[in-house]
Write a protein that holds these residues in place. Structure first.
Motif, PDB file in Angstrom:
ATOM      1  N   ASP A  87      -0.612  -6.586   2.449  1.00  0.00           N
ATOM      2  CA  ASP A  87       0.521  -5.972   1.741  1.00  0.00           C
ATOM      3  C   ASP A  87       0.035  -5.278   0.477  1.00  0.00           C
ATOM      4  OD1 ASP A  87       2.278  -6.874   3.663  1.00  0.00           O
ATOM      5  OD2 ASP A  87       2.948  -8.616   2.509  1.00  0.00           O
ATOM      6  N   PHE A  88      -0.976  -5.857  -0.182  1.00  0.00           N
ATOM      7  CA  PHE A  88      -1.537  -5.228  -1.385  1.00  0.00           C
ATOM      8  C   PHE A  88      -2.181  -3.883  -1.042  1.00  0.00           C
ATOM      9  CE2 PHE A  88      -1.686  -9.747  -2.786  1.00  0.00           C
ATOM     10  CZ  PHE A  88      -0.938  -9.621  -3.946  1.00  0.00           C
ATOM     11  N   ASP A  89      -2.898  -3.837   0.094  1.00  0.00           N
ATOM     12  CA  ASP A  89      -3.516  -2.587   0.528  1.00  0.00           C
ATOM     13  C   ASP A  89      -2.456  -1.516   0.768  1.00  0.00           C
ATOM     14  OD1 ASP A  89      -6.143  -3.710   0.598  1.00  0.00           O
ATOM     15  OD2 ASP A  89      -5.806  -4.450   2.631  1.00  0.00           O
ATOM     16  N   ILE A  90      -1.395  -1.896   1.458  1.00  0.00           N
ATOM     17  CA  ILE A  90      -0.299  -0.962   1.759  1.00  0.00           C
ATOM     18  C   ILE A  90       0.364  -0.492   0.467  1.00  0.00           C
ATOM     19  CG2 ILE A  90       1.925  -0.683   2.921  1.00  0.00           C
ATOM     20  CD1 ILE A  90      -0.387  -0.971   4.894  1.00  0.00           C
ATOM     21  N   SER A  91       0.580  -1.420  -0.462  1.00  0.00           N
ATOM     22  CA  SER A  91       1.197  -1.061  -1.749  1.00  0.00           C
ATOM     23  C   SER A  91       0.334  -0.066  -2.514  1.00  0.00           C
ATOM     24  CB  SER A  91       1.417  -2.303  -2.617  1.00  0.00           C
ATOM     25  OG  SER A  91       2.361  -3.150  -2.032  1.00  0.00           O
ATOM     26  N   MET A  92      -0.983  -0.255  -2.470  1.00  0.00           N
ATOM     27  CA  MET A  92      -1.898   0.650  -3.159  1.00  0.00           C
ATOM     28  C   MET A  92      -1.822   2.048  -2.556  1.00  0.00           C
ATOM     29  SD  MET A  92      -3.903   0.831  -5.676  1.00  0.00           S
ATOM     30  CE  MET A  92      -5.400   1.446  -6.382  1.00  0.00           C
ATOM     31  N   LEU A  93      -1.829   2.135  -1.232  1.00  0.00           N
ATOM     32  CA  LEU A  93      -1.745   3.434  -0.569  1.00  0.00           C
ATOM     33  C   LEU A  93      -0.406   4.112  -0.868  1.00  0.00           C
ATOM     34  CD1 LEU A  93      -3.335   2.556   2.890  1.00  0.00           C
ATOM     35  CD2 LEU A  93      -4.393   3.802   0.986  1.00  0.00           C
ATOM     36  N   ASP A  94       0.657   3.325  -0.883  1.00  0.00           N
ATOM     37  CA  ASP A  94       1.975   3.859  -1.213  1.00  0.00           C
ATOM     38  C   ASP A  94       1.991   4.400  -2.645  1.00  0.00           C
ATOM     39  OD1 ASP A  94       4.806   4.296  -0.562  1.00  0.00           O
ATOM     40  OD2 ASP A  94       5.196   2.700  -2.020  1.00  0.00           O
ATOM     41  N   PHE A  95       1.379   3.667  -3.558  1.00  0.00           N
ATOM     42  CA  PHE A  95       1.293   4.100  -4.958  1.00  0.00           C
ATOM     43  C   PHE A  95       0.523   5.419  -5.058  1.00  0.00           C
ATOM     44  CE2 PHE A  95      -0.836   3.989  -9.153  1.00  0.00           C
ATOM     45  CZ  PHE A  95       0.282   3.938  -9.975  1.00  0.00           C
ATOM     46  N   MET A  96      -0.592   5.523  -4.333  1.00  0.00           N
ATOM     47  CA  MET A  96      -1.391   6.762  -4.356  1.00  0.00           C
ATOM     48  C   MET A  96      -0.548   7.944  -3.855  1.00  0.00           C
ATOM     49  SD  MET A  96      -4.382   6.055  -5.538  1.00  0.00           S
ATOM     50  CE  MET A  96      -3.636   4.782  -6.521  1.00  0.00           C
ATOM     51  N   GLN A  97       0.215   7.708  -2.792  1.00  0.00           N
ATOM     52  CA  GLN A  97       1.074   8.776  -2.275  1.00  0.00           C
ATOM     53  C   GLN A  97       2.126   9.179  -3.307  1.00  0.00           C
ATOM     54  OE1 GLN A  97       2.688   7.603   1.554  1.00  0.00           O
ATOM     55  NE2 GLN A  97       1.031   8.656   2.627  1.00  0.00           N
TER      56      GLN A  97
END
Length: 193
Positions: free
Chosen positions: A120-130
């Motif tokens: 979930d942390f990985d997904i959150s990071m990618l979402d933040f980058m987007q």
């Protein structure tokens, strides 16, 4: 570009300490113990430029390395449960301040362990980058620990798990042991200069 000339420049533990962003920055992010320091060492062809530890949560600062006319940025790992709440808050403030401060961030290489589904942390990071409109690529570390069948299955699964995050991003399997992916990372850095 000769990344083997890289040297440790500085480290900061709070947002207020961050210096001016006067060079293009290429960042490496990921959960604790995913292999950010090992990747930086392999990328720069230096055995101990970035400190490698078997224990998660050792990188607690943003570490800057200078190579030619760029900075390589080793970000603190996220997701380590044994870190006190106050420390997690400091890390969060540091990371958010870093990304929102108008720095010359050319690309974030988001590392995830190829052997396991993205957290979930990985997904959150990618979402933040987007959301921040920061270019990123996904690096699958420890790919040498999988056999050919597992490798192919995980690569397919990653594409499904990260659907929606891979439109403009490349997926780069990486091994600090064999060097797989190093040339691709160097090519991306040079192309983004």
């Amino acid at each position: 570009m000769n990344l083997s000339t890289a040297f440790f420049e500085k480290a900061f533990g709070t947002f207020e300490q961050l210096g001016v962003s006067d060079l293009p920055e290429f960042c490496f992010s990921g959960r604790s113990n995913v292999g950010k320091s090992s990747l930086i060492n392999k990328l720069t062809n230096r055995k101990s430029l970035a400190r490698v530890s078997g224990k998660p949560g050792k990188t607690v600062t943003i570490n800057f390395y200078r190579a030619d006319d760029i900075r390589i940025v080793d970000l603190p790992g996220y997701g380590y449960a044994k870190v006190p709440f106050a420390e997690r808050t400091r890390w969060s403030d540091l990371m958010e301040g870093y990304f929102k401060s108008g720095r010359n961030i050319k690309c974030v290489f988001a590392l995830t362990d190829m052997r396991h589904p993205a957290t979930d942390f990985d997904i959150s990071m990618l979402d933040f980058m987007q959301q921040m409109d920061i270019p990123y690529h996904i690096v699958l570390t420890k790919c040498d620990k999988l056999n050919k069948t597992e490798y192919a299955e995980r690569l397919k699964s990653v594409e499904e798990e990260l659907y929606g995050f891979i439109d403009d991003a490349e997926i780069i399997p990486f091994s600090a042991q064999t060097g797989e992916g190093v040339n691709k990372l160097k090519e991306i850095i040079e192309d983004m200069m």
